[in-house]
Design a protein around this motif. Structure first.
Motif, mmCIF file in Angstrom:
data_model
loop_
_atom_site.group_PDB
_atom_site.id
_atom_site.type_symbol
_atom_site.label_atom_id
_atom_site.label_comp_id
_atom_site.label_asym_id
_atom_site.label_seq_id
_atom_site.Cartn_x
_atom_site.Cartn_y
_atom_site.Cartn_z
ATOM 1 N N LYS A 148 -34.611 -38.896 -20.236
ATOM 2 C CA LYS A 148 -34.979 -38.307 -18.938
ATOM 3 C C LYS A 148 -35.285 -36.835 -19.147
ATOM 4 N N THR A 149 -36.356 -36.356 -18.543
ATOM 5 C CA THR A 149 -36.845 -35.014 -18.849
ATOM 6 C C THR A 149 -35.951 -33.895 -18.356
ATOM 7 N N SER A 150 -35.409 -34.022 -17.136
ATOM 8 C CA SER A 150 -34.848 -32.830 -16.494
ATOM 9 C C SER A 150 -33.814 -33.175 -15.439
ATOM 10 N N THR A 151 -32.955 -32.192 -15.157
ATOM 11 C CA THR A 151 -32.033 -32.309 -14.024
ATOM 12 C C THR A 151 -32.703 -31.885 -12.718
ATOM 13 N N GLY A 152 -33.712 -31.013 -12.822
ATOM 14 C CA GLY A 152 -34.288 -30.407 -11.627
ATOM 15 C C GLY A 152 -33.520 -29.175 -11.177
ATOM 16 N N PHE A 153 -32.538 -28.758 -11.980
ATOM 17 C CA PHE A 153 -31.688 -27.626 -11.613
ATOM 18 C C PHE A 153 -31.923 -26.423 -12.524
ATOM 19 N N THR A 154 -32.993 -26.432 -13.314
ATOM 20 C CA THR A 154 -33.289 -25.293 -14.189
ATOM 21 C C THR A 154 -34.631 -24.669 -13.811
ATOM 22 N N LYS A 155 -35.166 -23.850 -14.691
ATOM 23 C CA LYS A 155 -36.353 -23.058 -14.362
ATOM 24 C C LYS A 155 -37.599 -23.899 -14.123
ATOM 25 N N SER A 156 -37.659 -25.083 -14.706
ATOM 26 C CA SER A 156 -38.800 -25.965 -14.462
ATOM 27 C C SER A 156 -38.393 -27.404 -14.713
ATOM 28 N N GLY A 157 -39.183 -28.318 -14.185
ATOM 29 C CA GLY A 157 -38.868 -29.733 -14.317
ATOM 30 C C GLY A 157 -39.753 -30.426 -15.331
ATOM 31 N N ALA A 158 -40.157 -31.639 -14.980
ATOM 32 C CA ALA A 158 -40.958 -32.452 -15.894
ATOM 33 C C ALA A 158 -42.348 -31.863 -16.098
ATOM 34 N N LYS A 159 -42.854 -32.033 -17.328
ATOM 35 C CA LYS A 159 -44.224 -31.626 -17.647
ATOM 36 C C LYS A 159 -44.961 -32.814 -18.242
ATOM 37 N N LEU A 160 -46.206 -32.994 -17.802
ATOM 38 C CA LEU A 160 -47.006 -34.117 -18.285
ATOM 39 C C LEU A 160 -47.115 -34.119 -19.804
ATOM 40 N N ASP A 161 -47.285 -32.944 -20.375
ATOM 41 C CA ASP A 161 -47.449 -32.831 -21.823
ATOM 42 C C ASP A 161 -46.236 -33.370 -22.570
ATOM 43 N N ASP A 162 -45.033 -33.102 -22.040
ATOM 44 C CA ASP A 162 -43.822 -33.592 -22.695
ATOM 45 C C ASP A 162 -43.704 -35.111 -22.590
ATOM 46 N N VAL A 163 -44.046 -35.654 -21.435
ATOM 47 C CA VAL A 163 -44.002 -37.110 -21.260
ATOM 48 C C VAL A 163 -45.001 -37.789 -22.194
ATOM 49 N N LYS A 164 -46.208 -37.240 -22.280
ATOM 50 C CA LYS A 164 -47.215 -37.804 -23.192
ATOM 51 C C LYS A 164 -46.735 -37.737 -24.642
ATOM 52 N N PHE A 165 -46.097 -36.631 -24.994
ATOM 53 C CA PHE A 165 -45.596 -36.442 -26.354
ATOM 54 C C PHE A 165 -44.536 -37.491 -26.696
ATOM 55 N N ILE A 166 -43.600 -37.707 -25.794
ATOM 56 C CA ILE A 166 -42.557 -38.716 -26.024
ATOM 57 C C ILE A 166 -43.175 -40.108 -26.115
ATOM 58 N N LYS A 167 -44.107 -40.392 -25.228
ATOM 59 C CA LYS A 167 -44.757 -41.707 -25.225
ATOM 60 C C LYS A 167 -45.495 -41.954 -26.535
ATOM 61 N N GLU A 168 -46.204 -40.963 -27.008
ATOM 62 C CA GLU A 168 -46.980 -41.110 -28.245
ATOM 63 C C GLU A 168 -46.077 -41.361 -29.457
ATOM 64 N N ASN A 169 -44.893 -40.747 -29.451
ATOM 65 C CA ASN A 169 -44.014 -40.829 -30.613
ATOM 66 C C ASN A 169 -42.965 -41.935 -30.542
ATOM 67 N N PHE A 170 -42.681 -42.435 -29.329
ATOM 68 C CA PHE A 170 -41.582 -43.403 -29.189
ATOM 69 C C PHE A 170 -41.949 -44.605 -28.328
ATOM 70 N N ASP A 171 -43.224 -44.889 -28.222
ATOM 71 C CA ASP A 171 -43.662 -46.022 -27.410
ATOM 72 C C ASP A 171 -43.011 -47.313 -27.911
ATOM 73 N N GLY A 172 -42.342 -48.025 -27.010
ATOM 74 C CA GLY A 172 -41.680 -49.267 -27.379
ATOM 75 C C GLY A 172 -40.273 -49.089 -27.913
ATOM 76 N N LYS A 173 -39.857 -47.843 -28.176
ATOM 77 C CA LYS A 173 -38.522 -47.576 -28.724
ATOM 78 C C LYS A 173 -37.549 -47.074 -27.668
ATOM 79 N N ILE A 174 -38.065 -46.400 -26.647
ATOM 80 C CA ILE A 174 -37.240 -45.878 -25.560
ATOM 81 C C ILE A 174 -38.147 -45.656 -24.356
ATOM 82 N N LYS A 175 -37.597 -45.866 -23.161
ATOM 83 C CA LYS A 175 -38.363 -45.634 -21.940
ATOM 84 C C LYS A 175 -38.196 -44.187 -21.482
ATOM 85 N N ILE A 176 -39.009 -43.797 -20.506
ATOM 86 C CA ILE A 176 -39.046 -42.401 -20.062
ATOM 87 C C ILE A 176 -38.820 -42.323 -18.561
ATOM 88 N N LYS A 177 -37.913 -41.435 -18.165
ATOM 89 C CA LYS A 177 -37.769 -41.075 -16.751
ATOM 90 C C LYS A 177 -38.202 -39.630 -16.587
#
Length: 215
Positions: free
Chosen positions: A150-179
């Motif tokens: 899961k990307t973020s709590t929502g309680f810090t300076k910024s939350g989820a970023k598309l670039d980070d989600v794409k990065f995780i998906k590209e490197n771990f597709d099928g190994k772990i899901k993303i929230k």
């Protein structure tokens, strides 16, 4: 746009949330059938009492994540006893930055062991991490059988970023899901994150998202 509701963990983790706020969230879930509602551990019994078959997500060591492993285990066991289905556990961000593999791996493994059949998500707080950090911790999570990163709590300076989600998906597709969570407040943004690879959207703006209308 009710079809998107199945992706959403409709959330209220405000410090001043009251019992009436949680009951309102339960009523929204009864009507709109979000994937789950995400609430503080102290309100799990309130939610369960008001709707027995509701799917519940709660948070552990929220929002900072620097509690001891033993404290996180206690919280997790208590949450399960009180009816949680999903556990969103905040990672120890300092240990990630230190690249403390032994500490992180032992903590994740210990929590996976006691949660058994429950869905386990680890919040890695991407706003504090670079790509190498994200790669490092997500690999540990995947190796230890965690269901979601899961990307973020929502309680810090910024939350989820598309670039980070794409990065995780590209490197771990099928190994772990993303929230993806934190700052996702409208239908188009939620759809962008789903298209980027997010399996679940965490948001307190679920009603606005599902009630979106094209102008």
């Amino acid at each position: 746009m009710l079809g998107i509701a199945k992706f959403i963990d409709q959330t209220n983790l405000k410090q001043d949330a009251s019992e009436s706020d949680i009951i309102k969230l339960v009523e929204e879930q009864r009507k709109y059938k979000f994937r789950s509602i995400c609430i503080a551990p102290s309100f799990l019994q309130v939610a369960r009492k008001n709707l027995q078959n509701i799917y519940l997500t709660t948070v552990i060591s929220f929002p900072n994540g620097y509690a001891s492993t033993e404290a996180k285990i206690f919280e997790a066991k208590d949450a399960i006893k009180n009816g949680a289905n999903d556990l969103d556990i905040v990672s120890n961000i300092g240990r990630i930055k230190m690249r403390d593999y032994d500490y992180l791996s032992k903590e994740v493994n210990a929590l996976r062991e006691i949660t058994k059949s429950h869905i386990l998500k680890f919040i890695i707080e991407t706003s504090f991490l670079n790509k190498e950090d994200i790669l490092y911790i997500t690999k540990i999570l995947a190796e230890n059988g965690v269901d979601y990163v899961k990307t973020s709590t929502g309680f810090t300076k910024s939350g989820a970023k598309l670039d980070d989600v794409k990065f995780i998906k590209e490197n771990f597709d099928g190994k772990i899901k993303i929230k993806a969570s934190g700052g996702i407040s409208d239908y188009k943004t939620a759809l962008d994150f789903i298209d980027a690879g997010a399996d679940v959207i965490g948001t307190s703006r679920g009603l606005e998202i599902i009630n979106y209308k094209e102008i």
